[in-house]
Design a protein around this motif. Structure first.
Motif, mmCIF file in Angstrom:
data_model
loop_
_atom_site.group_PDB
_atom_site.id
_atom_site.type_symbol
_atom_site.label_atom_id
_atom_site.label_comp_id
_atom_site.label_asym_id
_atom_site.label_seq_id
_atom_site.Cartn_x
_atom_site.Cartn_y
_atom_site.Cartn_z
ATOM 1 N N ALA A 22 -11.411 -34.019 -5.239
ATOM 2 C CA ALA A 22 -11.164 -32.762 -5.957
ATOM 3 C C ALA A 22 -12.289 -32.463 -6.946
ATOM 4 C CB ALA A 22 -9.807 -32.801 -6.655
ATOM 5 N N ARG A 23 -13.502 -32.410 -6.459
ATOM 6 C CA ARG A 23 -14.682 -32.218 -7.304
ATOM 7 C C ARG A 23 -14.668 -30.888 -8.072
ATOM 8 N NH1 ARG A 23 -19.216 -35.455 -5.903
ATOM 9 N NH2 ARG A 23 -18.664 -37.001 -4.353
ATOM 10 N N ARG A 24 -13.990 -29.877 -7.553
ATOM 11 C CA ARG A 24 -13.982 -28.559 -8.215
ATOM 12 C C ARG A 24 -12.846 -28.389 -9.212
ATOM 13 N NH1 ARG A 24 -15.840 -27.190 -2.999
ATOM 14 N NH2 ARG A 24 -13.743 -26.960 -2.197
ATOM 15 N N SER A 25 -11.934 -29.339 -9.268
ATOM 16 C CA SER A 25 -10.802 -29.186 -10.188
ATOM 17 C C SER A 25 -10.642 -30.470 -11.000
ATOM 18 C CB SER A 25 -9.531 -28.827 -9.415
ATOM 19 O OG SER A 25 -9.228 -29.822 -8.451
ATOM 20 N N VAL A 26 -9.509 -31.090 -10.914
ATOM 21 C CA VAL A 26 -9.255 -32.321 -11.651
ATOM 22 C C VAL A 26 -9.815 -33.473 -10.822
ATOM 23 C CG1 VAL A 26 -7.503 -33.784 -12.697
ATOM 24 C CG2 VAL A 26 -7.166 -31.318 -12.601
ATOM 25 N N ARG A 27 -10.993 -33.926 -11.172
ATOM 26 C CA ARG A 27 -11.659 -34.975 -10.409
ATOM 27 C C ARG A 27 -10.839 -36.261 -10.427
ATOM 28 N NH1 ARG A 27 -17.767 -35.080 -10.780
ATOM 29 N NH2 ARG A 27 -18.306 -32.963 -10.198
ATOM 30 N N PHE A 28 -10.807 -36.917 -9.267
ATOM 31 C CA PHE A 28 -10.085 -38.177 -9.162
ATOM 32 C C PHE A 28 -11.053 -39.228 -8.630
ATOM 33 C CE2 PHE A 28 -7.433 -41.264 -6.879
ATOM 34 C CZ PHE A 28 -6.637 -41.682 -7.932
ATOM 35 N N GLU A 29 -11.440 -40.164 -9.485
ATOM 36 C CA GLU A 29 -12.407 -41.201 -9.158
ATOM 37 C C GLU A 29 -11.718 -42.401 -8.515
ATOM 38 O OE1 GLU A 29 -15.310 -43.104 -8.243
ATOM 39 O OE2 GLU A 29 -16.068 -41.608 -9.673
ATOM 40 N N MET A 30 -12.138 -42.750 -7.324
ATOM 41 C CA MET A 30 -11.574 -43.905 -6.635
ATOM 42 C C MET A 30 -12.224 -45.215 -7.093
ATOM 43 S SD MET A 30 -9.235 -42.617 -4.706
ATOM 44 C CE MET A 30 -8.819 -43.967 -3.642
ATOM 45 N N PHE A 31 -13.494 -45.173 -7.481
ATOM 46 C CA PHE A 31 -14.208 -46.388 -7.866
ATOM 47 C C PHE A 31 -14.091 -46.629 -9.370
ATOM 48 C CE2 PHE A 31 -17.288 -45.672 -4.088
ATOM 49 C CZ PHE A 31 -16.371 -46.210 -3.211
ATOM 50 N N VAL A 32 -12.881 -46.875 -9.822
ATOM 51 C CA VAL A 32 -12.644 -47.122 -11.249
ATOM 52 C C VAL A 32 -12.914 -48.577 -11.633
ATOM 53 C CG1 VAL A 32 -11.011 -45.225 -11.551
ATOM 54 C CG2 VAL A 32 -10.174 -47.484 -10.840
ATOM 55 N N SER A 33 -13.104 -49.430 -10.637
ATOM 56 C CA SER A 33 -13.371 -50.840 -10.915
ATOM 57 C C SER A 33 -14.106 -51.448 -9.728
ATOM 58 C CB SER A 33 -12.054 -51.597 -11.129
ATOM 59 O OG SER A 33 -11.328 -51.648 -9.911
ATOM 60 N N GLY A 34 -14.656 -52.626 -9.969
ATOM 61 C CA GLY A 34 -15.319 -53.343 -8.891
ATOM 62 C C GLY A 34 -14.368 -53.687 -7.759
ATOM 63 N N ASP A 35 -13.122 -53.985 -8.095
ATOM 64 C CA ASP A 35 -12.121 -54.299 -7.064
ATOM 65 C C ASP A 35 -11.922 -53.128 -6.109
ATOM 66 O OD1 ASP A 35 -11.767 -56.755 -8.253
ATOM 67 O OD2 ASP A 35 -9.852 -56.251 -9.187
ATOM 68 N N ARG A 36 -11.924 -51.916 -6.647
ATOM 69 C CA ARG A 36 -11.728 -50.725 -5.799
ATOM 70 C C ARG A 36 -12.933 -50.512 -4.866
ATOM 71 N NH1 ARG A 36 -7.532 -47.154 -7.220
ATOM 72 N NH2 ARG A 36 -8.038 -46.308 -5.187
ATOM 73 N N LEU A 37 -14.139 -50.775 -5.384
ATOM 74 C CA LEU A 37 -15.335 -50.674 -4.540
ATOM 75 C C LEU A 37 -15.282 -51.736 -3.439
ATOM 76 C CD1 LEU A 37 -18.132 -49.516 -3.858
ATOM 77 C CD2 LEU A 37 -19.087 -51.085 -5.584
ATOM 78 N N ASP A 38 -14.959 -52.962 -3.810
ATOM 79 C CA ASP A 38 -14.835 -54.035 -2.820
ATOM 80 C C ASP A 38 -13.812 -53.665 -1.756
ATOM 81 O OD1 ASP A 38 -16.578 -55.413 -4.496
ATOM 82 O OD2 ASP A 38 -15.033 -56.752 -5.283
ATOM 83 N N ALA A 39 -12.675 -53.140 -2.192
ATOM 84 C CA ALA A 39 -11.616 -52.740 -1.253
ATOM 85 C C ALA A 39 -12.125 -51.678 -0.288
ATOM 86 C CB ALA A 39 -10.386 -52.239 -2.009
ATOM 87 N N TRP A 40 -12.924 -50.730 -0.782
ATOM 88 C CA TRP A 40 -13.448 -49.683 0.103
ATOM 89 C C TRP A 40 -14.317 -50.301 1.191
ATOM 90 C CZ3 TRP A 40 -17.615 -47.752 2.459
ATOM 91 C CH2 TRP A 40 -17.457 -46.538 3.109
ATOM 92 N N TYR A 41 -15.226 -51.174 0.800
ATOM 93 C CA TYR A 41 -16.104 -51.802 1.801
ATOM 94 C C TYR A 41 -15.287 -52.538 2.864
ATOM 95 C CZ TYR A 41 -20.276 -51.035 -1.140
ATOM 96 O OH TYR A 41 -21.304 -50.480 -1.852
ATOM 97 N N LEU A 42 -14.275 -53.269 2.445
ATOM 98 C CA LEU A 42 -13.463 -54.042 3.390
ATOM 99 C C LEU A 42 -12.582 -53.137 4.247
ATOM 100 C CD1 LEU A 42 -12.407 -56.977 1.045
ATOM 101 C CD2 LEU A 42 -14.247 -56.971 2.753
ATOM 102 N N GLU A 43 -11.912 -52.185 3.619
ATOM 103 C CA GLU A 43 -10.998 -51.303 4.351
ATOM 104 C C GLU A 43 -11.735 -50.378 5.312
ATOM 105 O OE1 GLU A 43 -8.507 -49.332 1.472
ATOM 106 O OE2 GLU A 43 -7.944 -51.248 0.582
ATOM 107 N N SER A 44 -12.975 -50.026 4.983
ATOM 108 C CA SER A 44 -13.750 -49.153 5.864
ATOM 109 C C SER A 44 -14.161 -49.867 7.140
ATOM 110 C CB SER A 44 -15.009 -48.650 5.147
ATOM 111 O OG SER A 44 -15.954 -49.709 4.998
ATOM 112 N N GLY A 45 -14.190 -51.206 7.086
ATOM 113 C CA GLY A 45 -14.576 -51.981 8.248
ATOM 114 C C GLY A 45 -16.074 -52.188 8.393
#
Length: 187
Positions: A22-45
């Motif tokens: 939602a870059r044009r309104s209320v932005r919601f950041e998924m990478f709020v921590s290192g754990d979330r970034l790690d999870a993205w790499y793993l979940e993306s495959g």
């Protein structure tokens, strides 16, 4: 495994860019921590294991993500690339990527943060220089800013995903029609 991220865009670089919602309104950041970034790499495959992210890794990933988004939106709009964004993505893509290996149970890819980010940046390079460029679209939900690859028959897909945006838009349109019918019937 409880998934923290969704991958509706059809390309790892586009899904990575979509981690700021939602870059044009209320932005919601998924990478709020290192754990979330790690999870993205793993979940993306793209990798099977990644070294734990530190704050600097998250900052670097966000910088690359924003550069990818700038390049993708420029490409869709047929505008020139921002040279700074090009430099950021190319620098990340130049780093050695994670290399898969064959094990007794199949393919396995261990990665450092830099190697995982390199894979994402290389995906962006391939996407933006490849045959899928004409298939890139922005989601039709005005609140969503995801870019996705439209491989639907006739290229008529309107949303990044039915579950995330299509159903919301359709439900809102239905409620508006119902309200209009009630208002018209009350006259």
């Amino acid at each position: 495994m409880n998934l923290e991220h969704v991958f509706p865009c059809g390309n790892p670089a586009l899904d990575f860019a979509a981690t700021l919602r939602a870059r044009r309104s209320v932005r919601f950041e998924m990478f709020v921590s290192g754990d979330r970034l790690d999870a993205w790499y793993l979940e993306s495959g793209i990798v099977d294991a990644v070294t734990p992210a530190r704050e600097a890794d998250v900052e670097r990933a966000v910088t690359v993500r924003e550069a990818i988004y700038q390049l993708v939106t420029a490409r869709i709009a047929a505008e020139p690339y921002d040279m700074g964004a090009l430099a950021v993505v190319n620098s990340a893509a130049r780093k050695p990527p994670a290399a898969p290996r064959l094990t007794a149970t199949g393919r396995w890819t261990d990665a450092t943060q830099e190697e995982a980010l390199s894979l994402v940046a290389r995906s962006a390079v391939e996407l933006l220089s490849g045959a899928d460029v004409p298939l890139m679209k922005e989601c039709g939900n005005p609140e969503c800013t995801r870019i996705y690859i439209d491989r639907s028959r006739g290229m008529r897909r309107q949303w990044c995903g039915m579950d995330s945006c299509g159903n919301k838009v359709k439900a809102a349109a239905y409620r508006a029609r119902q309200k209009q019918a009630r208002t018209a019937g009350a006259r």
